[in-house]
Design an enzyme around this catalytic site. Structure first.
Site, PDB file in Angstrom:
ATOM      1  N   GLN A 167      -0.770   1.000  -0.947  1.00 58.80           N
ATOM      2  CA  GLN A 167      -1.751   1.583  -1.275  1.00 58.80           C
ATOM      3  C   GLN A 167      -1.556   1.815  -2.471  1.00 58.80           C
ATOM      4  O   GLN A 167      -2.635   2.758  -3.330  1.00 58.80           O
ATOM      5  CB  GLN A 167       0.007   3.144  -1.382  1.00 58.80           C
ATOM      6  N   ASN A 168      -1.584   0.873  -3.341  1.00 56.39           N
ATOM      7  CA  ASN A 168      -1.571   0.470  -4.948  1.00 56.39           C
ATOM      8  C   ASN A 168      -2.154   0.639  -5.446  1.00 56.39           C
ATOM      9  O   ASN A 168      -3.685  -0.365  -4.831  1.00 56.39           O
ATOM     10  CB  ASN A 168      -0.637  -0.365  -5.062  1.00 56.39           C
ATOM     11  N   ASP A 170      -2.493  -0.844  -8.688  1.00 56.00           N
ATOM     12  CA  ASP A 170      -2.291  -1.940  -9.728  1.00 56.00           C
ATOM     13  C   ASP A 170      -2.684  -3.015  -9.234  1.00 56.00           C
ATOM     14  O   ASP A 170      -2.193  -3.996 -10.810  1.00 56.00           O
ATOM     15  CB  ASP A 170      -0.391  -2.083 -10.077  1.00 56.00           C
ATOM     16  N   HIS A 187      -6.144   2.035  -1.791  1.00 54.88           N
ATOM     17  CA  HIS A 187      -6.996   3.652  -2.792  1.00 54.88           C
ATOM     18  C   HIS A 187      -7.142   2.524  -3.682  1.00 54.88           C
ATOM     19  O   HIS A 187      -7.214   3.374  -4.939  1.00 54.88           O
ATOM     20  CB  HIS A 187      -5.582   4.449  -3.226  1.00 54.88           C
ATOM     21  N   CYS A 228     -29.219  -4.305 -11.541  1.00 52.83           N
ATOM     22  CA  CYS A 228     -29.900  -3.054 -11.035  1.00 52.83           C
ATOM     23  C   CYS A 228     -30.374  -2.569 -12.364  1.00 52.83           C
ATOM     24  O   CYS A 228     -31.119  -1.434 -12.638  1.00 52.83           O
ATOM     25  CB  CYS A 228     -30.111  -2.669  -9.932  1.00 52.83           C
ATOM     26  N   GLN A 299      14.430   5.790   0.544  1.00 52.73           N
ATOM     27  CA  GLN A 299      14.519   6.966   0.857  1.00 52.73           C
ATOM     28  C   GLN A 299      14.084   7.100   2.315  1.00 52.73           C
ATOM     29  O   GLN A 299      13.644   6.171   2.843  1.00 52.73           O
ATOM     30  CB  GLN A 299      13.470   7.914  -0.062  1.00 52.73           C
TER      31      GLN A 299
END
Length: 400
Positions: A167-168, A170, A187, A228, A299
């Site tokens: 998902q990073n 960086d 992403h 282009c 978490q």
């Protein structure tokens, strides 16, 4: 007489009655709430009578309290006891050895060791913004692949990991030496801009953050295609957008890997976004034929109940133990061997002023005079995938 049989004065009177009832209900709710915060022994007879007469409100407030406590517990970071964590890592190592097709899903938690904030941790981007606090980030050009990034690369080299879905934005997986074909950056990647007019899309890997001028629904970077002449765009998929680019998102490979996986290892992701992609979880298969799921996160995640094993620990700590259990050395990151420098397309004459972000350098000696020895900055970074996208979540204070 107005339509509906009520005159204007009658409608106004009815509205006043409705508002009065609502205010009385709110006041009753406040009274009951104050009483419930007291210990039962401290409540007066009158307060006890009010609670008995307001059973529905008591039930509603107690339900709200339970939900708040549940949400609070989910946001807490929990660490396994060191001995318990080692035992879990031994079980994870056995799963890695025995997996026929292992796919790794990664989130922001694997990059926190590189001074890049996560999103939903106690000091995460969304957490701070929801509290109305400002967010600042270290200069992302100073970030380097972490122990976890390098461990994943080694596991892929040893054919223990077949594909990585991240998902990073960086770019640290790419910079760790993981082959482009083995990564799906769902992403986007802050170092890649593309020409969507060329078929196939023409990619330009840069040694600086290309998202300085871009934001939600505004993706042009200000540079043009060498072939282009069309405006280039970044590859970032912001919240609320749908990723349509072939690369570096590489959805086709991610979907194929998920369909073939018998084991999925999730590292440092809350999974609150990834859970929304059914293709990644083989939901069309019966539960007995879905991949075994292993989660490393401090978490709660919405996939915990599906997991064969949940490890509460920092990603670097877990991966260090895992690599030792597997008997594999973790390669050290070297800027001299960073693939981004060989992949990068240099700017053309006249494009040097098209960005103001610090460029990656193989060594301090290569850095421009103003950049050499520059300390890690904690000033807010404006614009692009990290700055401007975050500010949309900021709570606005009411003006009184």
């Amino acid at each position: 007489m107005a339509a509906g049989g009520l005159s204007r004065s009658e409608r106004k009177a009815a509205e006043r009655v409705r508002r009065l009832r609502e205010e009385q209900q709110r006041e009753r709710l406040r009274q009951v709430s104050r009483i419930l915060r007291k210990a039962a022994a401290e409540r007066s007879a009158e307060e006890g009578r009010l609670l008995a007469e307001s059973a529905d409100l008591v039930t509603e407030l107690q339900g709200r309290s339970r939900r708040r406590e549940g949400l609070k517990r989910r946001q807490e970071e929990v660490c396994d006891d060191p001995e318990e964590l080692r035992g879990k890592v031994r079980e994870l190592a056995s799963a890695v050895r025995n997996a026929k097709y292992l796919v790794v899903y990664t989130g922001a938690g694997i990059s926190t060791a590189a001074s890049i904030p996560d999103y939903r941790g106690p000091n995460g981007v969304w957490t701070l913004l929801q509290k109305g606090r400002s967010v600042s980030a270290a200069d992302l050009s100073e970030a380097e692949p972490t122990l976890t990034h390098m461990s994943i690369t080694r596991l892929h080299e040893q054919k223990l990991v077949q594909h990585v879905v991240s998902q990073n934005c960086d770019g640290l997986h790419l910079r760790s030496g993981l082959p482009r074909t083995a990564i799906s950056e769902l992403h986007g990647n802050m170092y890649i801009e593309v020409c969507t007019s060329c078929i196939p899309n023409r990619e330009y890997v840069r040694v600086f953050d290309v998202t300085e001028r871009t934001a939600l629904h505004r993706h042009q970077t200000g540079r043009t295609c060498h072939k282009c002449g069309t405006q280039l765009r970044d590859t970032i998929v912001h919240f609320g957008e749908r990723g349509t680019l072939g690369q570096p998102l590489n959805w086709e490979a991610a979907t194929e890997a998920a369909s073939r996986a018998d084991t999925i290892l999730c590292l440092g992701s809350s999974l609150k976004v990834l859970k929304k992609y059914p293709r990644l979880w083989c939901m069309t298969k019966p539960p007995s034929r879905r991949p075994k799921l292993y989660i490393v996160n401090l978490q709660w995640t919405p996939k915990d109940d599906w997991a064969a094993l949940k490890l509460h620990g920092k990603c670097d700590d877990v991966m260090r133990l895992l690599m030792a259990e597997l008997g594999l050395e973790i390669p050290a990151y070297s800027r001299w061997q960073d693939p981004i420098f060989s992949l990068a397309t240099p700017l053309r004459a006249g494009e040097e002023g098209s960005h103001s972000r610090k460029s990656l350098c193989r060594s301090r000696e290569e850095a421009p005079p103003g950049d050499r020895g520059a300390p890690l900055s904690s000033a807010p970074i404006l614009g692009g995938w990290f700055g401007r996208g975050c500010t949309k979540r900021t709570k606005k204070k009411k003006v009184t």
